[in-house]
Design a protein around this motif. Sequence first.
Motif, mmCIF file in Angstrom:
data_model
loop_
_atom_site.group_PDB
_atom_site.id
_atom_site.type_symbol
_atom_site.label_atom_id
_atom_site.label_comp_id
_atom_site.label_asym_id
_atom_site.label_seq_id
_atom_site.Cartn_x
_atom_site.Cartn_y
_atom_site.Cartn_z
ATOM 1 N N PHE A 57 0.690 -1.118 -0.084
ATOM 2 C CA PHE A 57 0.116 0.227 -0.420
ATOM 3 C C PHE A 57 0.815 1.541 -0.503
ATOM 4 O O PHE A 57 1.816 1.163 0.393
ATOM 5 N N ASP A 58 0.336 2.820 -0.506
ATOM 6 C CA ASP A 58 0.732 3.722 -0.369
ATOM 7 C C ASP A 58 1.082 4.635 0.439
ATOM 8 O O ASP A 58 1.753 5.220 0.913
ATOM 9 N N ARG A 59 0.307 3.976 1.559
ATOM 10 C CA ARG A 59 0.166 4.453 2.944
ATOM 11 C C ARG A 59 -0.755 2.771 3.777
ATOM 12 O O ARG A 59 -1.487 2.421 3.300
ATOM 13 N N LYS A 60 -0.410 3.321 5.009
ATOM 14 C CA LYS A 60 -0.407 1.472 5.742
ATOM 15 C C LYS A 60 -1.789 2.726 6.101
ATOM 16 O O LYS A 60 -2.831 2.857 6.427
ATOM 17 N N ILE A 61 -2.608 0.787 6.497
ATOM 18 C CA ILE A 61 -4.336 0.897 6.618
ATOM 19 C C ILE A 61 -4.415 1.192 8.325
ATOM 20 O O ILE A 61 -3.749 0.690 8.854
ATOM 21 N N ASP A 62 -5.193 2.249 8.761
ATOM 22 C CA ASP A 62 -6.043 2.097 10.340
ATOM 23 C C ASP A 62 -5.801 0.317 10.717
ATOM 24 O O ASP A 62 -6.863 0.260 10.395
ATOM 25 N N SER A 63 -5.465 0.990 12.461
ATOM 26 C CA SER A 63 -5.134 -0.785 12.492
ATOM 27 C C SER A 63 -6.757 -1.032 13.232
ATOM 28 O O SER A 63 -7.465 -2.212 12.846
ATOM 29 N N GLY A 64 -7.924 0.216 12.870
ATOM 30 C CA GLY A 64 -9.280 -0.679 13.627
ATOM 31 C C GLY A 64 -9.906 -0.731 12.232
ATOM 32 O O GLY A 64 -10.522 -1.812 12.289
ATOM 33 N N LEU A 65 -9.821 -0.117 11.553
ATOM 34 C CA LEU A 65 -10.378 -0.625 9.928
ATOM 35 C C LEU A 65 -9.622 -2.021 9.253
ATOM 36 O O LEU A 65 -10.384 -3.015 9.536
ATOM 37 N N LEU A 66 -8.193 -2.573 10.184
ATOM 38 C CA LEU A 66 -7.794 -3.947 9.880
ATOM 39 C C LEU A 66 -8.657 -4.752 10.689
ATOM 40 O O LEU A 66 -8.381 -5.887 10.340
ATOM 41 N N ASP A 67 -8.702 -4.030 11.919
ATOM 42 C CA ASP A 67 -9.798 -5.334 12.624
ATOM 43 C C ASP A 67 -10.760 -5.885 12.137
ATOM 44 O O ASP A 67 -10.593 -7.213 12.517
ATOM 45 N N ASN A 68 -10.864 -5.053 11.221
ATOM 46 C CA ASN A 68 -13.043 -5.330 10.627
ATOM 47 C C ASN A 68 -12.226 -5.783 9.380
ATOM 48 O O ASN A 68 -13.554 -6.485 10.124
ATOM 49 N N ILE A 69 -11.081 -6.145 9.362
ATOM 50 C CA ILE A 69 -11.706 -6.603 7.512
ATOM 51 C C ILE A 69 -11.041 -7.897 8.064
ATOM 52 O O ILE A 69 -11.698 -9.005 7.142
ATOM 53 N N ALA A 70 -9.692 -8.037 8.729
ATOM 54 C CA ALA A 70 -9.555 -9.780 9.325
ATOM 55 C C ALA A 70 -9.789 -10.128 9.678
ATOM 56 O O ALA A 70 -11.008 -9.657 11.330
#
Length: 105
Positions: free
Chosen positions: A91-104
């Motif tokens: 990614f060009d910029r890191k994904i927010d950890s809160g969003l990552l928790d919802n996706i993973a």
Amino acid sequence: MTDGKRSHVRRPCSFSMRIYSSLKGGAYSVAVTDISEAGAFIKTSHLPQHGETISFELIDQGFKPVYMGSAVVRRLKNKVSRPEAGFGIQFDRKIDSGLLDNIAN
């Protein structure tokens, strides 16, 4: 835990991504099989070029974008059977950890 090459832990997920690349005139949807804050692996037989910059949208079950960005294709997995083919992106910029928790998973 990383595999020695990655500095961010990849987490399994089952999320969809809409990709815009030079491969097709329009967007196409793919399955994201694992993701980290810095990248992801996408299962598809429609492979962009190594080093290509793509635009993408992570989309929810209703096909609504929840995150948009761009990424560079860093790895191609094309010398395997069709169901296992795909590519890795950074990614060009890191994904927010809160969003990552919802996706993973």
